[in-house]
Design an enzyme around this catalytic site. Sequence first.
Site, PDB file in Angstrom:
ATOM      1  N   GLU A 166      77.234 -39.285  38.678  1.00 23.19           N
ATOM      2  CA  GLU A 166      77.555 -39.462  40.107  1.00 23.19           C
ATOM      3  C   GLU A 166      77.813 -40.918  40.470  1.00 23.19           C
ATOM      4  O   GLU A 166      77.257 -41.432  41.442  1.00 23.19           O
ATOM      5  CB  GLU A 166      76.424 -38.872  40.962  1.00 23.19           C
ATOM      6  CG  GLU A 166      76.162 -37.403  40.627  1.00 23.19           C
ATOM      7  CD  GLU A 166      75.026 -36.774  41.428  1.00 23.19           C
ATOM      8  OE1 GLU A 166      74.278 -37.515  42.094  1.00 23.19           O
ATOM      9  OE2 GLU A 166      74.893 -35.540  41.380  1.00 23.19           O
ATOM     10  N   ASN A 207      79.635 -37.860  34.370  1.00 21.46           N
ATOM     11  CA  ASN A 207      79.397 -36.565  35.021  1.00 21.46           C
ATOM     12  C   ASN A 207      79.414 -36.745  36.537  1.00 21.46           C
ATOM     13  O   ASN A 207      78.861 -37.723  37.057  1.00 21.46           O
ATOM     14  CB  ASN A 207      77.995 -36.083  34.574  1.00 21.46           C
ATOM     15  CG  ASN A 207      77.687 -34.661  34.951  1.00 21.46           C
ATOM     16  OD1 ASN A 207      78.509 -33.769  34.737  1.00 21.46           O
ATOM     17  ND2 ASN A 207      76.498 -34.417  35.507  1.00 21.46           N
ATOM     18  N   HIS A 243      78.835 -27.695  41.629  1.00 24.27           N
ATOM     19  CA  HIS A 243      77.913 -27.060  42.586  1.00 24.27           C
ATOM     20  C   HIS A 243      78.785 -26.541  43.727  1.00 24.27           C
ATOM     21  O   HIS A 243      79.218 -27.305  44.583  1.00 24.27           O
ATOM     22  CB  HIS A 243      76.886 -28.079  43.101  1.00 24.27           C
ATOM     23  CG  HIS A 243      75.963 -28.552  42.018  1.00 24.27           C
ATOM     24  ND1 HIS A 243      75.015 -27.727  41.449  1.00 24.27           N
ATOM     25  CD2 HIS A 243      75.849 -29.741  41.383  1.00 24.27           C
ATOM     26  CE1 HIS A 243      74.353 -28.403  40.513  1.00 24.27           C
ATOM     27  NE2 HIS A 243      74.844 -29.618  40.456  1.00 24.27           N
ATOM     28  N   GLU A 271      77.107 -28.151  35.527  1.00 26.43           N
ATOM     29  CA  GLU A 271      76.011 -27.769  36.427  1.00 26.43           C
ATOM     30  C   GLU A 271      76.433 -26.651  37.381  1.00 26.43           C
ATOM     31  O   GLU A 271      76.109 -26.676  38.570  1.00 26.43           O
ATOM     32  CB  GLU A 271      75.540 -28.979  37.251  1.00 26.43           C
ATOM     33  CG  GLU A 271      75.151 -30.178  36.429  1.00 26.43           C
ATOM     34  CD  GLU A 271      74.555 -31.317  37.237  1.00 26.43           C
ATOM     35  OE1 GLU A 271      74.206 -31.134  38.415  1.00 26.43           O
ATOM     36  OE2 GLU A 271      74.440 -32.430  36.669  1.00 26.43           O
ATOM     37  N   ASP A 273      76.742 -23.798  39.775  1.00 28.11           N
ATOM     38  CA  ASP A 273      76.061 -22.773  40.565  1.00 28.11           C
ATOM     39  C   ASP A 273      76.909 -22.507  41.798  1.00 28.11           C
ATOM     40  O   ASP A 273      77.740 -23.327  42.173  1.00 28.11           O
ATOM     41  CB  ASP A 273      74.592 -23.112  40.897  1.00 28.11           C
ATOM     42  CG  ASP A 273      74.389 -24.436  41.592  1.00 28.11           C
ATOM     43  OD1 ASP A 273      75.360 -24.999  42.135  1.00 28.11           O
ATOM     44  OD2 ASP A 273      73.242 -24.916  41.610  1.00 28.11           O
TER      45      ASP A 273
HETATM   46  C1  XIL Z   1      68.429 -31.595  40.830  1.00 26.08           C
HETATM   47  C2  XIL Z   1      67.339 -30.658  40.327  1.00 26.08           C
HETATM   48  O1  XIL Z   1      67.891 -29.381  40.135  1.00 26.08           O
HETATM   49  C3  XIL Z   1      66.210 -30.604  41.315  1.00 26.08           C
HETATM   50  O2  XIL Z   1      65.129 -29.848  40.802  1.00 26.08           O
HETATM   51  C4  XIL Z   1      65.736 -32.024  41.658  1.00 26.08           C
HETATM   52  O3  XIL Z   1      64.776 -31.969  42.678  1.00 26.08           O
HETATM   53  C5  XIL Z   1      66.890 -32.894  42.103  1.00 26.08           C
HETATM   54  O4  XIL Z   1      67.916 -32.874  41.116  1.00 26.08           O
HETATM   55  N1  XIL Z   1      73.241 -33.156  40.374  1.00 26.08           N
HETATM   56  C6  XIL Z   1      72.567 -33.518  39.245  1.00 26.08           C
HETATM   57  C7  XIL Z   1      71.253 -32.913  38.952  1.00 26.08           C
HETATM   58  O5  XIL Z   1      73.109 -34.265  38.418  1.00 26.08           O
HETATM   59  O6  XIL Z   1      70.401 -33.771  38.251  1.00 26.08           O
HETATM   60  C8  XIL Z   1      70.577 -32.438  40.211  1.00 26.08           C
HETATM   61  O7  XIL Z   1      69.409 -31.738  39.828  1.00 26.08           O
HETATM   62  C9  XIL Z   1      71.509 -31.567  41.023  1.00 26.08           C
HETATM   63  C10 XIL Z   1      72.722 -32.337  41.421  1.00 26.08           C
END
Ligand code: XIL
Length: 359
Positions: A166, A207, A243, A271, A273
């Site tokens: 990020e 990422n 996400h 990641e 979802d």
């Molecule tokens: C999130 C986890 O899922 C949570 O449990 C934690 O509280 C915060 O981080 N992008 C990312 C991940 O790169 O590391 C994040 O994970 C979600 C967003």
Amino acid sequence: MLLSVVVVVLAACAAYVSGERGVGQAGPGTAPSGQASAGPALRDLMPANIRIGAAVDGRLYASDDRYRSTLVTDFNAVTAENAMKWANLQPEPGRYDWTASDQVVALAQSHGQAVYGHTLVWHSSVPSWLSESWSREQLRSALRHHVRTTVARYRGRVWAWDVVNEVLAEDGKLRDSIWLRKLGPTYIADAFRWAHEADPDARLFVNDYGVEGRSRKADGLFKLVRELRAQGVPVHGVGFQAHLRSNTAPIDATSNLRRFAALGVSVAITELDVRIQLPVSTKKLLDQALLYQHMLKACLAVSTCESFTVWGFTDASSWIASHYPGYGAACIYDSDMKPKPARDALLHELRRRVAPSPR
Ligand code: XIL
């Protein structure tokens, strides 16, 4: 074709909502007892060159039989959801606590799963003892030490790392973070070089989120990766977090992934979802399923897509409820570990590739 996909997924939605056996679920006796009957395993249908992964909660992996058996049945890779983040690894200056991350790696190894390392440099999960009032050299040396120590510890056991996570703002410029403010933009190239020295065989990724489809941010990422590659920085891949919301598809995800691949890097969905604005409905489950399938399709369409990872596989332990009020049900298994239509849609996409349906 699209119609047949929708029909299959819709049937899965109807079956799921009415509590019946879903499409793609096999007959009796195919699932180990105590585990959701989910038909063939996703990992068995995945092309051999693409890993299918899930973010994991190490505590559940170690202690919850149903969680573990579903995880090892469907996935051949894991990402530690939180255990490898800096604040968790190094609670105090000079003291690392590897307990949780070692546990994830050991469990994964004993179940034949690869480990995707997440994440070395991030604006979040920075240890609280580390201060912006430190000098540039102090901060740079703390970062260098962290990257080298962590990558070296898991050398040969973690196949890929999110080296920087990020680092972009929504407008595609570099994100304003402690690292940019104190070290300047070169911290990114430095981190990749340090990681590469510590494990020359690890695949090194940049990422980010909001870059899956065409966007200003995706353009910024494209420019960044192109520049890094032109400078000979060891960037091997781009991770697209994905996400997503069930009602919003990324624009041109496949062609977006392809333009990155054309830079000579691998791509990965890291990641995925798909959160649903509550309450859940059949329509939203269908949209969700189609989006999961859409992202899998995009990965399968790019020859250098190396992995396809979901951010948690069960609604029972997803991060969404606590981070996005009003949203939930983002995963491919529900909170009772029952496969959802989204899983059927992935299965359907994978089966279609193994045995393409007649035109
Ligand atoms: C999130 C986890 O899922 C949570 O449990 C934690 O509280 C915060 O981080 N992008 C990312 C991940 O790169 O590391 C994040 O994970 C979600 C967003």
